[in-house]
Design a protein around this motif. Sequence first.
Motif, PDB file in Angstrom:
ATOM      1  N   GLU A 198       0.667  -1.174  -0.179  1.00 43.81           N
ATOM      2  CA  GLU A 198      -0.006  -0.036  -0.026  1.00 43.81           C
ATOM      3  C   GLU A 198       0.971   1.325   0.112  1.00 43.81           C
ATOM      4  N   ARG A 199       0.460   2.426  -0.771  1.00 39.58           N
ATOM      5  CA  ARG A 199       1.123   3.695  -0.540  1.00 39.58           C
ATOM      6  C   ARG A 199       0.825   4.299   0.767  1.00 39.58           C
ATOM      7  N   HIS A 200       1.986   5.036   1.213  1.00 43.14           N
ATOM      8  CA  HIS A 200       1.875   5.570   2.366  1.00 43.14           C
ATOM      9  C   HIS A 200       2.352   6.981   2.244  1.00 43.14           C
ATOM     10  N   ILE A 201       1.825   7.867   3.234  1.00 42.71           N
ATOM     11  CA  ILE A 201       2.375   9.388   3.059  1.00 42.71           C
ATOM     12  C   ILE A 201       3.645   9.015   3.817  1.00 42.71           C
ATOM     13  N   LEU A 202       4.619   9.829   3.357  1.00 43.84           N
ATOM     14  CA  LEU A 202       6.109  10.399   3.934  1.00 43.84           C
ATOM     15  C   LEU A 202       6.013  11.831   4.135  1.00 43.84           C
ATOM     16  N   PRO A 203       5.553  12.211   5.409  1.00 45.00           N
ATOM     17  CA  PRO A 203       5.474  13.546   5.473  1.00 45.00           C
ATOM     18  C   PRO A 203       7.059  14.264   5.650  1.00 45.00           C
ATOM     19  N   ARG A 204       7.151  15.555   5.002  1.00 44.38           N
ATOM     20  CA  ARG A 204       8.538  16.175   5.043  1.00 44.38           C
ATOM     21  C   ARG A 204       8.345  17.342   6.050  1.00 44.38           C
ATOM     22  N   THR A 205       8.923  17.149   7.322  1.00 41.52           N
ATOM     23  CA  THR A 205       8.918  18.380   8.223  1.00 41.52           C
ATOM     24  C   THR A 205       9.999  19.022   8.245  1.00 41.52           C
ATOM     25  N   TRP A 206       9.832  20.165   8.738  1.00 40.52           N
ATOM     26  CA  TRP A 206      11.045  21.196   8.726  1.00 40.52           C
ATOM     27  C   TRP A 206      11.673  21.441  10.242  1.00 40.52           C
ATOM     28  N   THR A 207      10.886  21.082  11.184  1.00 35.73           N
ATOM     29  CA  THR A 207      11.649  21.366  12.556  1.00 35.73           C
ATOM     30  C   THR A 207      12.753  20.629  12.706  1.00 35.73           C
ATOM     31  N   PRO A 208      14.020  20.939  13.125  1.00 39.22           N
ATOM     32  CA  PRO A 208      15.091  20.245  13.546  1.00 39.22           C
ATOM     33  C   PRO A 208      14.801  19.857  14.939  1.00 39.22           C
ATOM     34  N   ILE A 209      14.533  18.319  15.059  1.00 38.13           N
ATOM     35  CA  ILE A 209      14.418  17.789  16.200  1.00 38.13           C
ATOM     36  C   ILE A 209      15.190  16.406  16.120  1.00 38.13           C
ATOM     37  N   ALA A 210      15.210  15.793  17.386  1.00 38.71           N
ATOM     38  CA  ALA A 210      15.967  14.674  17.794  1.00 38.71           C
ATOM     39  C   ALA A 210      15.410  13.381  16.800  1.00 38.71           C
ATOM     40  N   ALA A 211      16.274  12.380  17.009  1.00 38.90           N
ATOM     41  CA  ALA A 211      15.992  11.257  16.144  1.00 38.90           C
ATOM     42  C   ALA A 211      14.558  10.565  16.662  1.00 38.90           C
ATOM     43  N   VAL A 255      14.307   7.290  -1.318  1.00 38.85           N
ATOM     44  CA  VAL A 255      13.049   6.643  -0.711  1.00 38.85           C
ATOM     45  C   VAL A 255      12.337   5.814  -1.855  1.00 38.85           C
ATOM     46  N   PRO A 256      11.927   4.824  -1.665  1.00 41.84           N
ATOM     47  CA  PRO A 256      11.192   3.735  -2.763  1.00 41.84           C
ATOM     48  C   PRO A 256       9.741   4.510  -3.298  1.00 41.84           C
ATOM     49  N   ALA A 257      10.000   4.560  -4.595  1.00 38.62           N
ATOM     50  CA  ALA A 257       8.692   5.523  -5.120  1.00 38.62           C
ATOM     51  C   ALA A 257       7.375   4.570  -4.966  1.00 38.62           C
ATOM     52  N   GLU A 258       7.456   3.144  -4.975  1.00 34.94           N
ATOM     53  CA  GLU A 258       6.372   2.259  -5.154  1.00 34.94           C
ATOM     54  C   GLU A 258       5.580   2.335  -3.778  1.00 34.94           C
ATOM     55  N   ARG A 259       6.200   2.785  -2.406  1.00 33.88           N
ATOM     56  CA  ARG A 259       5.729   2.583  -1.264  1.00 33.88           C
ATOM     57  C   ARG A 259       5.279   4.078  -0.585  1.00 33.88           C
ATOM     58  N   TRP A 260       5.962   5.222  -1.165  1.00 31.09           N
ATOM     59  CA  TRP A 260       5.757   6.403  -0.215  1.00 31.09           C
ATOM     60  C   TRP A 260       5.501   7.481  -1.482  1.00 31.09           C
ATOM     61  N   ASP A 261       4.534   8.544  -0.804  1.00 35.32           N
ATOM     62  CA  ASP A 261       4.333   9.696  -1.433  1.00 35.32           C
ATOM     63  C   ASP A 261       4.979  10.830  -0.451  1.00 35.32           C
ATOM     64  N   ILE A 262       5.989  11.216  -0.960  1.00 36.28           N
ATOM     65  CA  ILE A 262       6.624  12.410  -0.103  1.00 36.28           C
ATOM     66  C   ILE A 262       5.698  13.597  -0.108  1.00 36.28           C
ATOM     67  N   THR A 263       5.303  14.036   0.950  1.00 34.77           N
ATOM     68  CA  THR A 263       4.375  15.273   0.992  1.00 34.77           C
ATOM     69  C   THR A 263       5.185  16.359   1.730  1.00 34.77           C
ATOM     70  N   TYR A 264       5.077  17.421   1.093  1.00 33.61           N
ATOM     71  CA  TYR A 264       5.909  18.801   1.693  1.00 33.61           C
ATOM     72  C   TYR A 264       4.525  19.597   2.207  1.00 33.61           C
ATOM     73  N   ASP A 265       4.613  19.947   3.689  1.00 33.34           N
ATOM     74  CA  ASP A 265       3.561  20.782   3.924  1.00 33.34           C
ATOM     75  C   ASP A 265       4.310  22.136   4.579  1.00 33.34           C
ATOM     76  N   LEU A 266       3.926  23.094   3.516  1.00 29.28           N
ATOM     77  CA  LEU A 266       4.857  24.515   3.792  1.00 29.28           C
ATOM     78  C   LEU A 266       4.179  25.383   4.622  1.00 29.28           C
ATOM     79  N   PRO A 267       4.571  25.891   5.751  1.00 31.59           N
ATOM     80  CA  PRO A 267       3.914  26.868   6.639  1.00 31.59           C
ATOM     81  C   PRO A 267       4.122  28.068   5.922  1.00 31.59           C
ATOM     82  N   LEU A 268       3.071  28.992   5.525  1.00 32.55           N
ATOM     83  CA  LEU A 268       3.352  30.445   5.160  1.00 32.55           C
ATOM     84  C   LEU A 268       3.003  31.415   6.211  1.00 32.55           C
TER      85      LEU A 268
END
Length: 256
Positions: A78-91, A237-250
Motif C-alpha cells: 500500500e502507498r503511504h504518506i511520508l511527510p516532510r517536516t521542517w523542525t530540526p528535532i532529535a531522532a 525513498v522507494p517510489a512504489e511505497r511512499w508519497d513524499i508530502t511537503y507541508d509548507l507553512p506560510l
Amino acid sequence: MADRQEAGYLRVAQAIRDRIADGTWPPGHKLPNRPALAAEYGVGENTVRQALETLLAEGLLESFRGRGRGTFVRAPHERHILPRTWTPIAAPGRLGLTPAGSPTSVEAESTAKVPAPAPIAARLGIAEGGLCVRTEYEVLADVRCVLTATSWEPYALTKGTPVVLPEGGPLAGRGVVERMAQIGITVARVTEVPRPVQLDRETAQLLGTTPGAQAVRIERTHYDTGGRPVETADILVPAERWDITYDLPLATVPRT
C-alpha cells in the motif's frame, strides 16, 4: 551442464511460485535459507540464488538485510504518506522524513576524513577529494529499512569540535541546524532537488525491493547565512511505497 542448471533454477522458481499461489507460503512468510532450499530441491546454492533472483525480479519475493533480514513472500504494497517536516528535532525526525503509524528508529554510522567524490565536492563548493565526514543512515519502521540517506559535511568546518561526528558527542542525533549552531554557524536555508532514479542491486536489497525499482533521490543541501554549503545529503525513498508530502507553512500577511 548449463542447460541442466538453467532447468534446475526454473524448476525451483516454479515450485516456490506454486507454494505462494496455493497459500502454503502466504504474504510475509519467511523462506528457508539457501542451504535448506538447496537440500530440499536437490540443487546447488547457486541454482537457488538464481531462482530467488528471478522471483525477486518478478516482485513475488522481497529480501532484506540487517535487522529482520531474510527473503519473504511479498505482500501487495500500500502507498503511504511520508511527510516532510521542517523542525530540526532529535531522532528519528532528524532527516525530516519520518513514516507515520509505525515504530520508527534510525541506524547511523559516521566516518571522518572521507575524500569527497566529484559530485559531492561540487555541491559543497570544495575541491574534489577534500576531506568530509560521511554519515550513512537507515530509517527503520517495524525493524525494516524504509529509506536511506548519505550525508556529507566538510571536515574543515567541524574538526576539533564536539559536533565533528553527527552521531557522536553531546549533540549526537540532533539535526544539522542545531549542531552547526553549537559551533557558531547559523544555517539560513536548505535546498532540495528530487530526482527519479533506479535502485542498484545492493540498495534494492536493503530496501526490500527489486533491482531497477524506481526511487526518489532527494539531493539536500544546507547553507549558512553567507551562502556557504555546510552539509549535503542524498536521501533515497522507494517510489512504489511512499508519497513524499511537503507541508509548507506560510507567514501570515498583515491586512492593510
